[in-house]
Enzyme design. Structure first.
Site, PDB file in Angstrom:
ATOM      1  N   LYS A 174       0.714  -1.213   0.090  1.00  0.00           N
ATOM      2  CA  LYS A 174      -0.104   0.037  -0.158  1.00  0.00           C
ATOM      3  C   LYS A 174       1.001   1.274   0.101  1.00  0.00           C
ATOM      4  O   LYS A 174       2.096   1.109   0.314  1.00  0.00           O
ATOM      5  CB  LYS A 174      -0.908   0.143   1.175  1.00  0.00           C
ATOM      6  CG  LYS A 174      -0.178  -0.082   2.411  1.00  0.00           C
ATOM      7  CD  LYS A 174      -1.129  -0.134   3.517  1.00  0.00           C
ATOM      8  CE  LYS A 174      -0.552  -0.277   5.165  1.00  0.00           C
ATOM      9  NZ  LYS A 174      -1.265  -0.658   5.900  1.00  0.00           N
TER      10      LYS A 174
ATOM     11  N   ARG B  47     -10.848  -0.388  14.453  1.00  0.00           N
ATOM     12  CA  ARG B  47     -10.568   0.451  13.423  1.00  0.00           C
ATOM     13  C   ARG B  47     -11.773  -0.287  12.188  1.00  0.00           C
ATOM     14  O   ARG B  47     -12.850   0.048  12.529  1.00  0.00           O
ATOM     15  CB  ARG B  47      -9.047   0.469  12.681  1.00  0.00           C
ATOM     16  CG  ARG B  47      -8.827   1.378  11.908  1.00  0.00           C
ATOM     17  CD  ARG B  47      -7.217   1.470  11.531  1.00  0.00           C
ATOM     18  NE  ARG B  47      -7.051   0.322  10.944  1.00  0.00           N
ATOM     19  CZ  ARG B  47      -5.528   0.312  10.604  1.00  0.00           C
ATOM     20  NH1 ARG B  47      -4.629   0.948  10.605  1.00  0.00           N
ATOM     21  NH2 ARG B  47      -5.159  -0.980   9.893  1.00  0.00           N
TER      22      ARG B  47
ATOM     23  N   TYR C  53      17.400  28.568  10.571  1.00  0.00           N
ATOM     24  CA  TYR C  53      16.061  29.268  10.919  1.00  0.00           C
ATOM     25  C   TYR C  53      15.801  29.346  12.438  1.00  0.00           C
ATOM     26  O   TYR C  53      16.015  28.198  13.012  1.00  0.00           O
ATOM     27  CB  TYR C  53      14.880  28.932  10.300  1.00  0.00           C
ATOM     28  CG  TYR C  53      14.896  29.382   8.717  1.00  0.00           C
ATOM     29  CD1 TYR C  53      14.515  30.550   8.446  1.00  0.00           C
ATOM     30  CD2 TYR C  53      14.568  28.600   7.815  1.00  0.00           C
ATOM     31  CE1 TYR C  53      14.331  30.856   7.179  1.00  0.00           C
ATOM     32  CE2 TYR C  53      14.473  28.441   6.532  1.00  0.00           C
ATOM     33  CZ  TYR C  53      14.484  29.807   6.223  1.00  0.00           C
ATOM     34  OH  TYR C  53      14.134  30.253   4.935  1.00  0.00           O
TER      35      TYR C  53
ATOM     36  N   MET D 260      13.270  23.897   4.051  1.00  0.00           N
ATOM     37  CA  MET D 260      12.579  23.401   2.853  1.00  0.00           C
ATOM     38  C   MET D 260      13.434  22.457   2.016  1.00  0.00           C
ATOM     39  O   MET D 260      13.074  21.280   1.697  1.00  0.00           O
ATOM     40  CB  MET D 260      11.769  24.175   2.145  1.00  0.00           C
ATOM     41  CG  MET D 260      10.792  23.865   1.020  1.00  0.00           C
ATOM     42  SD  MET D 260       9.880  25.001   0.185  1.00  0.00           S
ATOM     43  CE  MET D 260       8.652  25.657   1.137  1.00  0.00           C
TER      44      MET D 260
END
Ligand SMILES: *Cc1c(COP(=O)(O)O)cnc(C)c1O
Length: 377
Positions: free
Chosen positions: A44, A139, A272, A320
């Site tokens: 999957k 689930r 950052y 990023m």
């Protein structure tokens, strides 16, 4: 020239891991005088980020493939897979049954609505189903008290010609942890006790396959099918055991290069938010890989990374498109030096995931489409 980042997918590692799992099951079968189960290799989520086509090639020795996206099931058939294909969530609407029929897919059935859709279907052949029991994960699946009724309905649909084989399946919530599988197995055994025993049984994911293989080798009839996913890609389902401890090899290796170097004095900050401050003068390497490539932004200072074959650490925040590393342990490193983010010659994906407060599964699935993928033999 593209950016130097690349993900390599090793078909031989995929085959090796399937083989390792099958040997593990064969040993358990021998020790317990049982029969080794069949394997539904779970592919999957684009084969956990590795690509459906690579998975079809790497898992050619599996007895079946399992996924939940109908389009991925079709891709398996188009890639030449002729064996069983299991849809882990079954079908969602009546129109899906046409694809189930055309591509000869096996469907997990976990709701009354799905049984209704089968009852109203007009297909060219019977649909093989795995009737799912909710044994406590809450689930997917029929509640234990509804299972007998669902099973009877499925038998009725078989008599009417819509359904073929009827298997029984469940899914474990805690196979990787201390709670284990005993409670859910008890619920499963109780719920199927009075039912016909002719269809296949499937309960084990990677963690259960590795830790409790006896469950799946109990006896020859009915046939058992395990459903390992993560371990086949060479990552671990456990917090407390590595994939290499099971003889597994990473199938995905994420690599890049140093594209910048900064010589900084003591007291200077990196990245950052200035979350890293140098205690002494040091060399910082800039790597062409960031969170837009799928590298986790939550991986902080200290996350392991391999530069020029030497293990060092990430420093500061992941940006990023870039991240920064400590080059002090690698004095020879400079522009163009190879960097291993995870995989074959790097840290394991599980180590990086753990440093980012998540699991290897998430990192593998999140490899960004912009990263070029190279398939290796
Ligand atoms: C994802 C999944 C698996 C495989 O789980 P792993 O932990 O990757 O081995 C097996 N069965 C079902 C129903 C799943 O959703």
């Amino acid at each position: 020239m593209p950016r130097p980042i690349q993900a390599s997918i090793s078909t031989s590692a995929l085959s090796h891991n399937l083989d390792a799992v099958r040997r593990h099951l064969a040993q358990a079968a021998q020790a317990g005088a049982g029969v080794a189960p069949n394997v539904w290799a779970v592919i999957k989520a684009n084969a956990y980020g590795h690509g459906i086509e690579a998975a079809v090639a790497g898992f050619s020795a599996a007895q079946g493939l399992a996924m939940l996206d109908l389009a991925e099931a079709v891709r398996c058939r188009e890639a030449g897979w002729g064996g069983p294909v299991l849809l882990l969530e079954g079908f969602f609407q009546p129109a899906d049954l046409e694809l189930v029929d055309r591509y000869h897919l096996t469907a997990s059935v976990h709701t009354r609505e799905q049984l209704d859709m089968l009852a109203h279907s007009r297909l060219s052949r019977r649909v093989d189903i795995m009737l799912k029991l909710n044994t406590g994960m809450n689930r997917l699946g029929f509640a234990p008290e509804a299972y007998e009724g669902a099973y009877a309905r499925a038998r009725q649909l078989r008599e009417q010609g819509q359904v073929g084989t009827i298997g029984k399946m469940t899914h474990f919530a805690c196979a990787d942890g201390s709670q284990g599988v005993a409670g859910q197995m008890q619920v499963f055994r109780d719920a199927i006790r009075g039912l016909n025993s002719d269809g296949p049984i499937s309960v084990c994911n990677s963690a259960a396959t590795l830790r409790y293989p006896d469950i799946a080798v109990a006896n020859a009839s009915p046939a058992h099918w395990v459903r390992p996913g993560i371990c086949l890609y060479g990552a671990s389902p456990f917090d407390d055991a590595s994939a290499t401890a099971y003889g597994l090899r990473p199938a995905m290796s994420l690599r890049s290069q140093i594209i910048g170097v900064q010589n900084i004095p003591a007291g200077a900050d990196v990245g950052y938010g200035a979350t890293f401050r140098a205690e002494r003068a040091m060399r910082i390497g800039v790597v062409a890989c960031g969170y837009a490539d799928g590298y986790p932004r939550h991986a902080g200072t200290g996350t392991p990374i391999v530069v020029g074959g030497v293990r060092t650490r990430l420093v500061g925040r992941v940006s990023m498109d870039m991240l920064m590393v400590d080059l002090d342990p690698v004095p020879a490193a400079g522009i163009g030096t190879p960097v291993s983010l995870w995989g074959q010659d790097g840290p394991s994906v599980d180590e990086v995931a753990s440093a980012a407060g998540t699991i290897g599964y998430e990192l593998l699935c999140a490899l960004a489409p912009r990263v070029p993928v190279k398939r290796e033999p």
